[in-house]
Design a protein around this motif. Structure first.
Motif, PDB file in Angstrom:
ATOM      1  N   LYS A 193       0.874  -1.372   0.000  1.00  0.00           N
ATOM      2  CA  LYS A 193       0.065   0.235   0.044  1.00  0.00           C
ATOM      3  C   LYS A 193       1.109   1.263  -0.068  1.00  0.00           C
ATOM      4  CE  LYS A 193      -3.993  -2.329   0.147  1.00  0.00           C
ATOM      5  NZ  LYS A 193      -4.749  -2.517  -1.063  1.00  0.00           N
ATOM      6  N   PHE A 194       1.906   1.308   0.729  1.00  0.00           N
ATOM      7  CA  PHE A 194       2.950   2.357   0.709  1.00  0.00           C
ATOM      8  C   PHE A 194       3.525   2.460  -0.630  1.00  0.00           C
ATOM      9  CE2 PHE A 194       6.599   5.047   1.660  1.00  0.00           C
ATOM     10  CZ  PHE A 194       6.099   5.693   2.691  1.00  0.00           C
ATOM     11  N   ARG A 199       3.258   5.930  -5.762  1.00  0.00           N
ATOM     12  CA  ARG A 199       2.976   5.918  -6.969  1.00  0.00           C
ATOM     13  C   ARG A 199       1.983   6.907  -7.441  1.00  0.00           C
ATOM     14  NH1 ARG A 199       1.121   0.837 -10.352  1.00  0.00           N
ATOM     15  NH2 ARG A 199      -0.516   1.040  -8.680  1.00  0.00           N
ATOM     16  N   ARG A 200       1.316   7.121  -6.395  1.00  0.00           N
ATOM     17  CA  ARG A 200      -0.099   8.222  -6.616  1.00  0.00           C
ATOM     18  C   ARG A 200       0.518   9.417  -6.382  1.00  0.00           C
ATOM     19  NH1 ARG A 200      -2.843   4.681  -3.387  1.00  0.00           N
ATOM     20  NH2 ARG A 200      -2.647   6.152  -1.398  1.00  0.00           N
ATOM     21  N   LYS A 201       1.750   9.593  -5.578  1.00  0.00           N
ATOM     22  CA  LYS A 201       2.098  10.878  -5.512  1.00  0.00           C
ATOM     23  C   LYS A 201       2.981  11.383  -6.466  1.00  0.00           C
ATOM     24  CE  LYS A 201       0.685  12.368  -1.241  1.00  0.00           C
ATOM     25  NZ  LYS A 201       0.064  13.644  -1.189  1.00  0.00           N
ATOM     26  N   GLY A 202       3.298  10.501  -7.464  1.00  0.00           N
ATOM     27  CA  GLY A 202       4.146  10.705  -8.600  1.00  0.00           C
ATOM     28  C   GLY A 202       5.803  10.370  -8.389  1.00  0.00           C
ATOM     29  N   GLY A 203       5.886   9.758  -7.279  1.00  0.00           N
ATOM     30  CA  GLY A 203       7.181   9.031  -7.368  1.00  0.00           C
ATOM     31  C   GLY A 203       8.083  10.071  -6.607  1.00  0.00           C
ATOM     32  N   PRO A 204       9.634   9.555  -6.622  1.00  0.00           N
ATOM     33  CA  PRO A 204      10.002   8.280  -6.831  1.00  0.00           C
ATOM     34  C   PRO A 204       9.300   7.141  -6.005  1.00  0.00           C
ATOM     35  CG  PRO A 204      11.804   9.818  -6.782  1.00  0.00           C
ATOM     36  CD  PRO A 204      10.559  10.333  -6.385  1.00  0.00           C
ATOM     37  N   ALA A 225      20.863   4.819   5.720  1.00  0.00           N
ATOM     38  CA  ALA A 225      19.958   4.632   4.606  1.00  0.00           C
ATOM     39  C   ALA A 225      19.332   3.377   4.737  1.00  0.00           C
ATOM     40  CB  ALA A 225      20.508   5.004   3.481  1.00  0.00           C
ATOM     41  N   GLY A 226      18.205   2.848   4.451  1.00  0.00           N
ATOM     42  CA  GLY A 226      17.624   1.905   4.413  1.00  0.00           C
ATOM     43  C   GLY A 226      16.659   1.346   5.420  1.00  0.00           C
ATOM     44  N   ILE A 227      16.473   2.240   6.409  1.00  0.00           N
ATOM     45  CA  ILE A 227      15.354   2.359   7.574  1.00  0.00           C
ATOM     46  C   ILE A 227      14.024   2.440   6.894  1.00  0.00           C
ATOM     47  CG2 ILE A 227      14.573   2.933   9.633  1.00  0.00           C
ATOM     48  CD1 ILE A 227      17.564   3.696  10.408  1.00  0.00           C
ATOM     49  N   MET A 228      12.876   1.826   7.241  1.00  0.00           N
ATOM     50  CA  MET A 228      11.620   1.728   6.717  1.00  0.00           C
ATOM     51  C   MET A 228      11.012   3.153   7.267  1.00  0.00           C
ATOM     52  SD  MET A 228      11.165  -0.512   4.785  1.00  0.00           S
ATOM     53  CE  MET A 228      12.868  -0.410   4.151  1.00  0.00           C
ATOM     54  N   PRO A 229      10.450   3.991   6.216  1.00  0.00           N
ATOM     55  CA  PRO A 229       9.760   5.081   6.608  1.00  0.00           C
ATOM     56  C   PRO A 229       8.828   5.174   7.960  1.00  0.00           C
ATOM     57  CG  PRO A 229       8.774   4.530   4.634  1.00  0.00           C
ATOM     58  CD  PRO A 229      10.148   3.556   4.973  1.00  0.00           C
ATOM     59  N   PRO A 230       8.912   6.085   8.616  1.00  0.00           N
ATOM     60  CA  PRO A 230       8.075   6.006   9.994  1.00  0.00           C
ATOM     61  C   PRO A 230       6.516   5.896   9.593  1.00  0.00           C
ATOM     62  CG  PRO A 230       9.711   7.666  10.429  1.00  0.00           C
ATOM     63  CD  PRO A 230       9.884   7.183   9.087  1.00  0.00           C
ATOM     64  N   LYS A 231       6.205   6.740   8.439  1.00  0.00           N
ATOM     65  CA  LYS A 231       4.730   6.622   8.063  1.00  0.00           C
ATOM     66  C   LYS A 231       4.443   5.214   7.372  1.00  0.00           C
ATOM     67  CE  LYS A 231       3.989  11.622   7.384  1.00  0.00           C
ATOM     68  NZ  LYS A 231       3.427  12.593   6.465  1.00  0.00           N
ATOM     69  N   MET A 232       5.075   4.504   6.928  1.00  0.00           N
ATOM     70  CA  MET A 232       4.956   2.965   6.589  1.00  0.00           C
ATOM     71  C   MET A 232       4.913   2.297   7.910  1.00  0.00           C
ATOM     72  SD  MET A 232       7.310   0.319   4.708  1.00  0.00           S
ATOM     73  CE  MET A 232       7.455   1.200   3.017  1.00  0.00           C
ATOM     74  N   VAL A 233       5.738   2.386   8.874  1.00  0.00           N
ATOM     75  CA  VAL A 233       5.860   1.462   9.920  1.00  0.00           C
ATOM     76  C   VAL A 233       4.469   1.665  11.024  1.00  0.00           C
ATOM     77  CG1 VAL A 233       7.133   0.975  12.274  1.00  0.00           C
ATOM     78  CG2 VAL A 233       8.521   1.594   9.984  1.00  0.00           C
ATOM     79  N   LEU A 359      -4.408   2.765   2.011  1.00  0.00           N
ATOM     80  CA  LEU A 359      -3.442   3.195   3.200  1.00  0.00           C
ATOM     81  C   LEU A 359      -3.589   4.940   2.942  1.00  0.00           C
ATOM     82  CD1 LEU A 359      -1.193   3.298   5.055  1.00  0.00           C
ATOM     83  CD2 LEU A 359       0.488   3.516   3.247  1.00  0.00           C
ATOM     84  N   VAL A 360      -3.866   5.401   3.828  1.00  0.00           N
ATOM     85  CA  VAL A 360      -4.335   7.052   3.936  1.00  0.00           C
ATOM     86  C   VAL A 360      -2.930   7.428   4.672  1.00  0.00           C
ATOM     87  CG1 VAL A 360      -5.658   8.843   4.060  1.00  0.00           C
ATOM     88  CG2 VAL A 360      -6.648   6.841   3.461  1.00  0.00           C
ATOM     89  N   ILE A 361      -2.257   8.402   4.099  1.00  0.00           N
ATOM     90  CA  ILE A 361      -1.177   8.982   5.183  1.00  0.00           C
ATOM     91  C   ILE A 361      -1.476  10.543   5.158  1.00  0.00           C
ATOM     92  CG2 ILE A 361       1.165   9.514   4.961  1.00  0.00           C
ATOM     93  CD1 ILE A 361       1.798   7.125   3.813  1.00  0.00           C
ATOM     94  N   GLN A 362      -1.562  11.086   6.388  1.00  0.00           N
ATOM     95  CA  GLN A 362      -1.800  12.565   6.473  1.00  0.00           C
ATOM     96  C   GLN A 362      -0.609  13.228   6.140  1.00  0.00           C
ATOM     97  OE1 GLN A 362      -4.833  13.521   7.213  1.00  0.00           O
ATOM     98  NE2 GLN A 362      -5.661  11.342   7.351  1.00  0.00           N
ATOM     99  N   ALA A 363      -1.030  14.394   5.558  1.00  0.00           N
ATOM    100  CA  ALA A 363       0.135  15.168   5.142  1.00  0.00           C
ATOM    101  C   ALA A 363       0.693  15.961   6.525  1.00  0.00           C
ATOM    102  CB  ALA A 363      -0.260  16.423   4.281  1.00  0.00           C
TER     103      ALA A 363
END
Length: 363
Positions: A193-194, A199-204, A225-233, A359-363
């Motif tokens: 979902k992340f 992709r919906r946001k236009g990437g990368p 580098a390589g840690i999963m993003p907090p909003k995904m976790v 998945l809905v991520i708040q700005a």
């Protein structure tokens, strides 16, 4: 035990958890030959063209089983040998259990490791941890020859991908904290979902893309580098594994014995864990990708089939020429955003089980 197909129970486990364990999937006459070779040089990580290693997959029931559950694919010609040596000192174990050195579950294919610049140097240059590498050289490879900083020259994809990680266990790993391969059980759907969100946001897609900081601070003046993003976790399901002697309850250890195997989706976050026992932990991992008929590099040794987590590039990072009409990077993004489309033998299970809410991520 010989497997020719996964049972529906196994497939349901794979759909729900993102991984499944197969007991006694590889005969001892095959595992013993692989162990003997590895024991000659346990520090060697990649084995190419070694039948004694590749036979763990190609000559066991795993090849036939994956043909049924996933579909046609290039048989591995390389493998990752993952030996975690024993006898971590108490100091190292304590450091590993802190926030800084805690085992970090990750998704394969991204540039990972300590940033070559100090955090203060990055900020002084006008960059941020989020934007570092956005204009970086797509040829740049991660530490120790890992995944590329960017998958494509246009810098649209920052993470490589495959279909399934297949691991074979070569010694007893039933006791807790023996360096087990461990996973964030059930988080594969949140990862998919992340990717769709990016992709919906236009990437990368991947690190440096929407809501995925390329770097995250670690220590006093370092970044990783390589840690999963907090909003995904934050979107992962709340699964835990409670067991005496297991200090990381958010991780589910894959507890296996010699000859057992695990199948996990590429999108399932996973990690190695510290080995606090007196014995080495010994596994062999194969990265398997569904066959792509338009890809001219299926079976080509330059790719490192079986070990590479960025098979749209050569294993050493070289860019490859593709025929007109086939975009390997766009194809890989489409598969990452619909991972079950690559599993031919899972369709009836996938159709029966509900999808996660978008998945809905708040700005």
């Amino acid at each position: 035990m010989t497997y020719s197909v996964l049972s529906d129970d196994h497939k349901s486990d794979l759909k729900r958890d993102g991984f499944v364990i197969l007991k006694e999937a590889v005969p001892k006459e095959i595992t013993s030959k692989a162990k003997a070779l590895i024991n000659q040089d346990p520090t060697r990580i990649v084995y190419g063209d070694s039948d004694r290693i590749n036979d763990l997959y190609n000559k066991s029931s795993l090849r036939k089983l994956m043909l049924e559950v996933m579909g046609e694919h290039t048989a591995p010609i390389n493998a990752q040998v993952a030996v975690t040596l024993p006898n971590y000192s108490d100091a190292v174990v304590r450091r590993k259990a802190t926030d800084v050195f805690h085992p970090q579950a990750h998704v394969d294919g991204g540039w990972a490791g300590l940033c070559p610049q100090k955090t203060s140097e990055i900020l002084e240059s006008g960059q941020t941890l989020e934007t570092w590498g956005s204009e970086g050289d797509p040829k740049s490879m991660g530490p120790a020859g890992g995944a590329p900083l960017w998958q494509d020259q246009a810098r649209t994809v920052a993470i490589g991908s495959y279909t399934a990680l297949v691991g074979v266990c070569l010694n007893d790993q039933m006791e807790p904290a023996k360096g087990q391969f461990s996973v964030r059980r059930g988080a594969h759907e949140a990862v998919e979902k992340f990717f769709c969100h990016q992709r919906r946001k236009g990437g990368p897609i991947g690190g440096g893309g929407p809501d995925w900081p390329r770097l995250q601070p670690i220590g006093e003046d370092s970044a990783f580098a390589g840690i999963m993003p907090p909003k995904m976790v934050e979107s992962y399901p709340a699964t835990r594994f409670e067991m005496d002697g297991w200090p990381w309850p958010e991780l589910t250890p894959v507890r296996m014995q010699e000859g057992d195997a695990v199948i996990a989706l590429h999108s399932l976050p996973h990690t190695a864990t510290p080995n606090m026992s007196e014995d080495p932990r010994m596994n062999v991992f194969f990265r398997i990708r569904k066959y792509r008929s338009q890809n001219p590099y299926e079976g080509n040794h330059r790719i490192g089939w079986g070990v590479s987590d960025h098979p749209d590039r050569a294993l050493n990072g070289d860019f490859l020429a593709y025929p007109d009409g086939y975009d390997p990077f766009a194809t890989s993004v489409q598969k990452m955003c619909d991972h079950w489309c690559e599993w031919d033998g899972m369709s009836h299970i996938v159709d029966e089980q509900p999808e996660l809410a978008e998945l809905v991520i708040q700005a």
